[in-house]
Write an enzyme that holds these catalytic residues in place. Sequence first.
Site, PDB file in Angstrom:
ATOM      1  N   CYS A 112      32.929  63.980 -11.876  1.00  0.00           N
ATOM      2  CA  CYS A 112      33.800  63.900 -10.693  1.00  0.00           C
ATOM      3  C   CYS A 112      33.140  64.468  -9.433  1.00  0.00           C
ATOM      4  O   CYS A 112      33.694  64.355  -8.340  1.00  0.00           O
ATOM      5  CB  CYS A 112      35.109  64.595 -10.980  1.00  0.00           C
ATOM      6  SG  CYS A 112      35.829  64.070 -12.553  1.00  0.00           S
ATOM      7  N   HIS A 250      38.286  65.936  -4.683  1.00  0.00           N
ATOM      8  CA  HIS A 250      38.401  65.099  -5.880  1.00  0.00           C
ATOM      9  C   HIS A 250      39.845  65.165  -6.380  1.00  0.00           C
ATOM     10  O   HIS A 250      40.449  66.229  -6.425  1.00  0.00           O
ATOM     11  CB  HIS A 250      37.437  65.616  -6.952  1.00  0.00           C
ATOM     12  CG  HIS A 250      37.707  65.036  -8.299  1.00  0.00           C
ATOM     13  ND1 HIS A 250      37.819  63.680  -8.494  1.00  0.00           N
ATOM     14  CD2 HIS A 250      37.939  65.625  -9.514  1.00  0.00           C
ATOM     15  CE1 HIS A 250      38.082  63.456  -9.775  1.00  0.00           C
ATOM     16  NE2 HIS A 250      38.163  64.621 -10.408  1.00  0.00           N
ATOM     17  N   ASN A 280      43.050  60.263 -11.784  1.00  0.00           N
ATOM     18  CA  ASN A 280      41.695  60.811 -11.629  1.00  0.00           C
ATOM     19  C   ASN A 280      40.687  59.708 -11.969  1.00  0.00           C
ATOM     20  O   ASN A 280      40.574  59.310 -13.131  1.00  0.00           O
ATOM     21  CB  ASN A 280      41.542  62.012 -12.579  1.00  0.00           C
ATOM     22  CG  ASN A 280      40.143  62.607 -12.560  1.00  0.00           C
ATOM     23  OD1 ASN A 280      39.208  62.019 -12.017  1.00  0.00           O
ATOM     24  ND2 ASN A 280      40.000  63.772 -13.166  1.00  0.00           N
TER      25      ASN A 280
HETATM   26  N1  ACO Z   1      53.263  65.840 -22.091  1.00  0.00           N
HETATM   27  C1  ACO Z   1      54.042  66.850 -22.524  1.00  0.00           C
HETATM   28  N2  ACO Z   1      53.584  68.044 -22.906  1.00  0.00           N
HETATM   29  C2  ACO Z   1      52.255  68.235 -22.855  1.00  0.00           C
HETATM   30  C3  ACO Z   1      51.372  67.226 -22.419  1.00  0.00           C
HETATM   31  C4  ACO Z   1      51.918  65.999 -22.041  1.00  0.00           C
HETATM   32  N3  ACO Z   1      51.167  64.969 -21.587  1.00  0.00           N
HETATM   33  N4  ACO Z   1      50.104  67.706 -22.454  1.00  0.00           N
HETATM   34  C5  ACO Z   1      50.180  68.970 -22.903  1.00  0.00           C
HETATM   35  N5  ACO Z   1      51.485  69.281 -23.155  1.00  0.00           N
HETATM   36  C6  ACO Z   1      52.030  70.542 -23.641  1.00  0.00           C
HETATM   37  C7  ACO Z   1      51.007  71.389 -24.372  1.00  0.00           C
HETATM   38  O1  ACO Z   1      50.911  71.009 -25.711  1.00  0.00           O
HETATM   39  C8  ACO Z   1      51.589  72.769 -24.187  1.00  0.00           C
HETATM   40  O2  ACO Z   1      52.617  72.932 -25.118  1.00  0.00           O
HETATM   41  P1  ACO Z   1      52.860  74.358 -25.834  1.00  0.00           P
HETATM   42  O3  ACO Z   1      53.170  75.309 -24.720  1.00  0.00           O
HETATM   43  O4  ACO Z   1      53.982  74.088 -26.757  1.00  0.00           O
HETATM   44  O5  ACO Z   1      51.540  74.663 -26.508  1.00  0.00           O
HETATM   45  C9  ACO Z   1      52.236  72.715 -22.796  1.00  0.00           C
HETATM   46  O6  ACO Z   1      52.432  71.324 -22.505  1.00  0.00           O
HETATM   47  C10 ACO Z   1      51.399  73.341 -21.706  1.00  0.00           C
HETATM   48  O7  ACO Z   1      50.069  72.860 -21.825  1.00  0.00           O
HETATM   49  P2  ACO Z   1      48.959  73.282 -20.813  1.00  0.00           P
HETATM   50  O8  ACO Z   1      47.646  72.682 -21.252  1.00  0.00           O
HETATM   51  O9  ACO Z   1      48.982  74.756 -20.581  1.00  0.00           O
HETATM   52  O10 ACO Z   1      49.472  72.534 -19.494  1.00  0.00           O
HETATM   53  P3  ACO Z   1      48.891  72.609 -18.037  1.00  0.00           P
HETATM   54  O11 ACO Z   1      49.960  72.970 -17.097  1.00  0.00           O
HETATM   55  O12 ACO Z   1      47.599  73.412 -17.975  1.00  0.00           O
HETATM   56  O13 ACO Z   1      48.515  71.097 -17.737  1.00  0.00           O
HETATM   57  C11 ACO Z   1      46.601  69.661 -17.606  1.00  0.00           C
HETATM   58  C12 ACO Z   1      47.535  70.436 -18.531  1.00  0.00           C
HETATM   59  C13 ACO Z   1      47.419  68.660 -16.833  1.00  0.00           C
HETATM   60  C14 ACO Z   1      45.559  68.964 -18.454  1.00  0.00           C
HETATM   61  C15 ACO Z   1      45.915  70.659 -16.636  1.00  0.00           C
HETATM   62  O14 ACO Z   1      45.370  71.737 -17.343  1.00  0.00           O
HETATM   63  C16 ACO Z   1      44.828  70.011 -15.802  1.00  0.00           C
HETATM   64  O15 ACO Z   1      45.078  69.174 -14.964  1.00  0.00           O
HETATM   65  N6  ACO Z   1      43.570  70.474 -15.975  1.00  0.00           N
HETATM   66  C17 ACO Z   1      42.477  69.962 -15.185  1.00  0.00           C
HETATM   67  C18 ACO Z   1      41.950  68.695 -15.784  1.00  0.00           C
HETATM   68  C19 ACO Z   1      40.904  68.094 -14.850  1.00  0.00           C
HETATM   69  O16 ACO Z   1      40.915  68.328 -13.678  1.00  0.00           O
HETATM   70  N7  ACO Z   1      40.003  67.324 -15.379  1.00  0.00           N
HETATM   71  C20 ACO Z   1      39.052  66.733 -14.460  1.00  0.00           C
HETATM   72  C21 ACO Z   1      37.750  66.723 -14.904  1.00  0.00           C
HETATM   73  S1  ACO Z   1      37.469  65.285 -15.767  1.00  0.00           S
HETATM   74  C22 ACO Z   1      35.833  64.882 -15.606  1.00  0.00           C
HETATM   75  O17 ACO Z   1      35.044  65.566 -15.067  1.00  0.00           O
HETATM   76  C23 ACO Z   1      35.493  63.560 -16.168  1.00  0.00           C
END
Ligand code: ACO
Length: 323
Positions: A112, A250, A280
């Site tokens: 990214c 990004h 993304n």
């Molecule tokens: N729907 C419902 N619940 C979900 C989902 C979903 N799609 N995904 C995860 N959960 C649950 C988890 O299992 C967890 O449940 P638990 O509390 O019972 O264990 C809860 O939601 C919270 O999960 P978190 O991972 O803490 O959620 P968070 O608020 O951190 O959001 C996310 C997750 C959206 C992935 C976030 O961490 C994020 O955006 N991270 C950055 C990702 C990114 O920017 N990637 C880019 C780089 S990619 C590249 O370079 C190619």
Amino acid sequence: MGINFLSFGSALPQGTVTNDDLSRMVETNDEWIYTRTGIKQRRVAVTESTVSLGTEAAKKAIEKAGIDKDEIDLVVCATITPDTNFPSTAGMVRQAIGLRDIPALDVFGTACAGFIYAVSVAQGLMATGGYKTALVIGAETLSKITDWTDRSSCILFGDGAGAAILGSGEGRGIISYHLDGINDVDGYLLCRLPSSDSPFYKGEKVDYTKMQMNGNKVFTFGITSVINGVRQMLAASGLTADDISWIVPHQANRRIIASAAHRLGIPEEKFYVNIDHVGNTSSASIPIALDEMTDKGLIKKGDKIIMVGFGGGLSAGSLLVEM
Ligand code: ACO
């Protein structure tokens, strides 16, 4: 003399996948995805490829720049989802558009942050190699490396391509850029290739070749990268946030952008966000955003814009330009 952005172009595939569509594939729902990421829908390739999307975006950028395609003398393409190991995606786009026999190369693996890296490579070659006009592309079909059974990552990604024409000439153009590389020792962002099937190979067997991500770690890395990128560009130029018209980060997660804006003390409205309808798109996200902004008339001559990318590598990059 400076190296200027003459135009942008973008291309999105025909498929649209909404959060409701995903909720029929994995255990999730529109409310969770939208509040946690800011994404409503993403576009996915149905018949399109990385090359076809890159080609469409490039053609639009050439048309918008009002130049003859024969004026282009360099192509650089950022991608983590090429269609072929070789030829390069840049070389395939060169052929598809019918450009002259000019150098074309890919910037692979910087994910990214790829567009910032690709622009920096093009700028360096233009500054020292005598190339006057460059086509820079970020093109991805992330849908082919997305694990569509993993709800914590499949909700984030989309396909698309963005392109820019860089030209050397009057004007300040690119004022500064900074590239960062961080060892990803714990594998926060990883997409492996299949292991060798050579009859001589006896090493580790790899058969899981989809994207793997530690969401929480990448989230923190994203906020830090945006903050550092903006600060680096302001420090390098002696400008203040008030001098900057737009910050184009990004598009990884709306909450990353909001948190970085808050910590920088810069109004969120200064950050361009289009993640709601494209998700993304990795290296394509910044040029797609810039093309949208241009089409909406949001970018004026003389505007100073900071772009910040971050992602797999781990890599991050920021760039300050006067339009
Ligand atoms: N729907 C419902 N619940 C979900 C989902 C979903 N799609 N995904 C995860 N959960 C649950 C988890 O299992 C967890 O449940 P638990 O509390 O019972 O264990 C809860 O939601 C919270 O999960 P978190 O991972 O803490 O959620 P968070 O608020 O951190 O959001 C996310 C997750 C959206 C992935 C976030 O961490 C994020 O955006 N991270 C950055 C990702 C990114 O920017 N990637 C880019 C780089 S990619 C590249 O370079 C190619």
